[in-house]
Design a protein around this motif. Structure first.
Motif, PDB file in Angstrom:
ATOM      1  N   SER A   1       7.649  20.646  18.933  1.00  0.00           N
ATOM      2  CA  SER A   1       9.009  21.134  18.681  1.00  0.00           C
ATOM      3  C   SER A   1       9.132  22.640  18.859  1.00  0.00           C
ATOM      4  O   SER A   1      10.218  23.190  18.703  1.00  0.00           O
ATOM      5  CB  SER A   1       9.456  20.752  17.266  1.00  0.00           C
ATOM      6  N   SER A   2       8.032  23.311  19.199  1.00  0.00           N
ATOM      7  CA  SER A   2       8.065  24.766  19.374  1.00  0.00           C
ATOM      8  C   SER A   2       6.925  25.176  20.293  1.00  0.00           C
ATOM      9  O   SER A   2       6.000  24.392  20.555  1.00  0.00           O
ATOM     10  CB  SER A   2       7.936  25.477  18.023  1.00  0.00           C
ATOM     11  N   ALA A   3       6.990  26.425  20.749  1.00  0.00           N
ATOM     12  CA  ALA A   3       5.947  26.923  21.655  1.00  0.00           C
ATOM     13  C   ALA A   3       4.592  26.942  20.975  1.00  0.00           C
ATOM     14  O   ALA A   3       3.577  26.594  21.586  1.00  0.00           O
ATOM     15  CB  ALA A   3       6.322  28.320  22.148  1.00  0.00           C
ATOM     16  N   ASP A   4       4.557  27.348  19.695  1.00  0.00           N
ATOM     17  CA  ASP A   4       3.259  27.421  19.033  1.00  0.00           C
ATOM     18  C   ASP A   4       2.679  26.027  18.789  1.00  0.00           C
ATOM     19  O   ASP A   4       1.465  25.836  18.850  1.00  0.00           O
ATOM     20  CB  ASP A   4       3.321  28.236  17.745  1.00  0.00           C
ATOM     21  N   GLN A   5       3.530  25.027  18.558  1.00  0.00           N
ATOM     22  CA  GLN A   5       3.018  23.654  18.477  1.00  0.00           C
ATOM     23  C   GLN A   5       2.460  23.203  19.824  1.00  0.00           C
ATOM     24  O   GLN A   5       1.493  22.436  19.872  1.00  0.00           O
ATOM     25  CB  GLN A   5       4.110  22.694  18.028  1.00  0.00           C
ATOM     26  N   HIS A   6       3.057  23.677  20.911  1.00  0.00           N
ATOM     27  CA  HIS A   6       2.567  23.309  22.251  1.00  0.00           C
ATOM     28  C   HIS A   6       1.132  23.766  22.455  1.00  0.00           C
ATOM     29  O   HIS A   6       0.335  23.060  23.090  1.00  0.00           O
ATOM     30  CB  HIS A   6       3.470  23.918  23.321  1.00  0.00           C
ATOM     31  N   PHE A   7       0.764  24.909  21.905  1.00  0.00           N
ATOM     32  CA  PHE A   7      -0.622  25.365  22.010  1.00  0.00           C
ATOM     33  C   PHE A   7      -1.554  24.366  21.304  1.00  0.00           C
ATOM     34  O   PHE A   7      -2.690  24.154  21.733  1.00  0.00           O
ATOM     35  CB  PHE A   7      -0.787  26.753  21.396  1.00  0.00           C
ATOM     36  N   GLY A   8      -1.061  23.761  20.231  1.00  0.00           N
ATOM     37  CA  GLY A   8      -1.845  22.740  19.544  1.00  0.00           C
ATOM     38  C   GLY A   8      -2.044  21.507  20.397  1.00  0.00           C
ATOM     39  O   GLY A   8      -3.121  20.893  20.370  1.00  0.00           O
ATOM     40  N   LEU A   9      -1.017  21.134  21.154  1.00  0.00           N
ATOM     41  CA  LEU A   9      -1.156  19.998  22.069  1.00  0.00           C
ATOM     42  C   LEU A   9      -2.210  20.297  23.131  1.00  0.00           C
ATOM     43  O   LEU A   9      -3.034  19.423  23.469  1.00  0.00           O
ATOM     44  CB  LEU A   9       0.190  19.694  22.725  1.00  0.00           C
ATOM     45  N   LEU A  10      -2.222  21.510  23.646  1.00  0.00           N
ATOM     46  CA  LEU A  10      -3.234  21.895  24.642  1.00  0.00           C
ATOM     47  C   LEU A  10      -4.635  21.839  24.037  1.00  0.00           C
ATOM     48  O   LEU A  10      -5.589  21.432  24.706  1.00  0.00           O
ATOM     49  CB  LEU A  10      -2.939  23.294  25.177  1.00  0.00           C
ATOM     50  N   LYS A  11      -4.757  22.239  22.773  1.00  0.00           N
ATOM     51  CA  LYS A  11      -6.054  22.143  22.092  1.00  0.00           C
ATOM     52  C   LYS A  11      -6.465  20.680  21.950  1.00  0.00           C
ATOM     53  O   LYS A  11      -7.635  20.317  22.191  1.00  0.00           O
ATOM     54  CB  LYS A  11      -5.947  22.807  20.716  1.00  0.00           C
ATOM     55  N   HIS A  12      -5.532  19.822  21.571  1.00  0.00           N
ATOM     56  CA  HIS A  12      -5.821  18.389  21.429  1.00  0.00           C
ATOM     57  C   HIS A  12      -6.277  17.799  22.762  1.00  0.00           C
ATOM     58  O   HIS A  12      -7.189  16.962  22.792  1.00  0.00           O
ATOM     59  CB  HIS A  12      -4.581  17.661  20.923  1.00  0.00           C
ATOM     60  N   ARG A  13      -5.685  18.238  23.843  1.00  0.00           N
ATOM     61  CA  ARG A  13      -6.052  17.743  25.184  1.00  0.00           C
ATOM     62  C   ARG A  13      -7.320  18.393  25.716  1.00  0.00           C
ATOM     63  O   ARG A  13      -7.758  18.079  26.822  1.00  0.00           O
ATOM     64  CB  ARG A  13      -4.906  18.016  26.158  1.00  0.00           C
ATOM     65  N   LYS A  14      -7.892  19.321  24.926  1.00  0.00           N
ATOM     66  CA  LYS A  14      -9.092  20.062  25.315  1.00  0.00           C
ATOM     67  C   LYS A  14      -8.844  20.996  26.503  1.00  0.00           C
ATOM     68  O   LYS A  14      -9.763  21.332  27.254  1.00  0.00           O
ATOM     69  CB  LYS A  14     -10.257  19.107  25.604  1.00  0.00           C
TER      70      LYS A  14
END
Length: 253
Positions: free
Chosen positions: A154-167
């Motif tokens: 829902s936000s840009a900073d959450q998107h960084f978390g998605l990238l971390k989850h995807r490795k």
């Protein structure tokens, strides 16, 4: 374990007071020994004396539910607390320290300030949430692996978390991306928080700790700033003597 759980459900459905006892038995009889049985807490309580202070974090967690159950509002799955659950436990320890007077003259902060300063950012929360959803989609939580559909960040900073989850990012890369984002957004509260978290992960990095000290000093959190400046100095940062001396004076005011 299954029978005890069913009896607990029956007591709950019929509004009887026996549900807690049966659910506790279900946990104690669980063949997957991820959780300690109830008698471990009884042993811990027997060790309590004037030198050992009991922190009843279980009671605090139960207190978050009207019926006294430790549920999904404070737990990730059947074993680990979520962010709210860990905060409840940490606050229980904090309150017990204050009550014990172990640290005479200890300065305290209120619970709302502590929650605002909790050392976690939305990117980490999203990454953790995504990882847990994958965990819950397989044994022992399901009989067979299930597909996982994650909500969009829902936000840009959450998107960084998605990238971390995807490795696609490691933890430090995620945190530095978030740090740059908060700097661009001029969000000084979050810049301070993420810089402090990075410094705690890199205690021997002089620049990381120096930056944390600088942001905390700007926020007039002088006692915390002093901690990071001193750690930066121990890590090799030079010419900090005057700043450290000034912070020592301000932190006592």
């Amino acid at each position: 374990a299954a029978l005890a759980y069913q009896r607990g459900q029956f007591c709950l459905a019929t509004r009887q007071t026996c549900s807690q006892a049966w659910f506790s038995k279900a946990r104690d009889y669980d063949a997957l020994r991820f959780r300690a049985p109830s008698h471990v807490n009884e042993i811990i309580r027997r060790f309590a004396d004037e030198q050992v202070f009991i922190v009843d974090s279980e009671a605090r967690l139960r207190g978050r539910d009207p019926q006294g159950f430790i549920g999904n509002n404070v737990m990730l799955e059947h074993l680990h607390p979520n962010v709210s659950g860990y905060f409840v436990i940490a606050n229980a320890f904090y309150d017990r320290l204050v009550e014990s007077k172990v640290f005479d003259g200890m300065r305290t902060i209120d619970v709302n300030t502590a929650w605002q300063r909790r050392p976690i950012i939305p990117a980490e929360e999203y990454a953790g949430f995504a990882d847990v959803q994958v965990l819950l989609s397989d044994y022992p939580f399901t009989d067979s692996p299930q597909p996982v559909k994650l909500p969009a960040p829902s936000s840009a900073d959450q998107h960084f978390g998605l990238l971390k989850h995807r490795k696609e990012l490691d933890w430090l890369g995620m945190m530095k991306q978030a740090q740059r984002y908060y700097i661009n957004q001029k969000d000084t509260h979050m810049v301070t928080k993420v810089t402090q978290i990075i410094a705690d992960a890199l205690p021997h990095d002089p620049m990381a700790n120096l930056k944390a000290g600088q942001y905390l000093a700007q926020a007039e959190r002088f006692a915390e700033a002093l901690y990071y400046y001193e750690r930066a100095q121990r890590a090799g940062a030079l010419q900090l003597e005057q700043t450290i001396a000034t912070l020592k004076t301000k932190s006592l005011m």
